[in-house]
Design an enzyme around this catalytic site. Structure first.
Site, PDB file in Angstrom:
ATOM      1  CG  ASP A  95      -0.533   0.256   2.545  1.00 31.39           C
ATOM      2  OD1 ASP A  95       0.982  -0.507   3.056  1.00 31.39           O
ATOM      3  OD2 ASP A  95      -0.791  -0.227   3.323  1.00 31.39           O
ATOM      4  CB  CYS A  98       6.028  -2.562   1.623  1.00 30.80           C
ATOM      5  SG  CYS A  98       7.285  -1.699  -0.386  1.00 30.80           S
ATOM      6  CG  HIS A 204       6.528  -5.535  -1.890  1.00 32.51           C
ATOM      7  ND1 HIS A 204       6.064  -4.536  -1.686  1.00 32.51           N
ATOM      8  CD2 HIS A 204       6.393  -6.743  -1.778  1.00 32.51           C
ATOM      9  CE1 HIS A 204       4.728  -5.139  -0.495  1.00 32.51           C
ATOM     10  NE2 HIS A 204       5.112  -6.304  -0.551  1.00 32.51           N
TER      11      HIS A 204
END
Length: 226
Positions: A95, A98, A204
């Site tokens: 979101d 991370c 990520h």
């Protein structure tokens, strides 16, 4: 690709001063619980993977996102490295928070405490400006104001600030083709814990454990949910 759209929610997100901010005393209590066990797990991995060669860490901000084809290759590289090292990922929500969620999982065993981690990193950046501003290619006040916002991606500068703030050695297994493993040390070298993250480069972060040791996290229920 959980966070591939840069700032899809970050630029309009609220800061950690929202009504959902965790109580600092509660966080401190959680951090103090079972500290020896938390430290043991991180150091156990560090000892087992002591043969890995790390590169010198240089804090930097994110400047560009890889093309989709490159990102797919990078993901495969990371997956292969994790399997080789005997590591598995705790999947972290994508979101925009991370990095802070992965740190919160390692530090507090709950990624929901990412708001507290971001707040502490912001404090570190704000009060120790001389340590970090040389790595930031923009107005420093604008940079830390941006990093204060929920949903804003963390970078290698915020990782260094987190290491400094929490007295943690942050070990990052990456998808970089020329740097599979990075160690980020707190500047005062006063280590109290070791944190393990994976980094699918510039996309990520996840939280790392030994294969077979990834814990099952029970989602924290909000008071308005049944």
């Amino acid at each position: 690709m959980a966070e591939y759209s840069r700032n899809a929610s970050g630029s309009s997100s609220s800061s950690f001063n929202s009504d959902n901010t965790e109580d600092d005393q509660t966080i401190a209590h959680i951090l103090a619980q079972d500290e020896d066990e938390k430290s043991r797990l991180g150091h156990k991995l560090l000892k087992r993977l002591s043969h890995l060669d790390s590169i010198s860490h240089t804090p930097r901000v994110i400047t560009e996102i890889p093309e989709a084809s490159d990102a797919t290759v990078d993901h495969d590289i990371l997956a292969e490295r994790l399997a080789t090292y005997g590591l598995a990922e705790m999947q972290i929500d994508g979101d925009g928070n991370c990095q802070f969620r992965a740190l919160a999982d390692q530090l507090f065993q709950n990624q929901d405490y990412h708001k507290h981690v971001r707040k502490e990193v912001y404090k570190q950046l704000k009060h120790s400006r001389k340590l970090y501003e040389g790595y930031v290619p923009m107005k420093y006040r604008r940079y830390i104001k941006t990093m204060k916002k929920l949903g804003e991606w963390g970078d290698h500068v915020t990782l260094q600030a987190a290491a400094d703030r929490f007295g943690a050695k942050i070990c990052v297994v990456t998808s970089f083709r020329d740097a599979s493993y990075i160690e980020i040390l707190p500047k005062d070298r006063n280590l109290s814990r070791v944190v393990w993250l994976s980094f699918w480069s510039e996309i990520h972060y996840n939280s790392l454990y030994e294969i077979g040791d990834v814990p099952t996290r029970v989602p924290r229920k909000k008071h308005w949910l049944f």
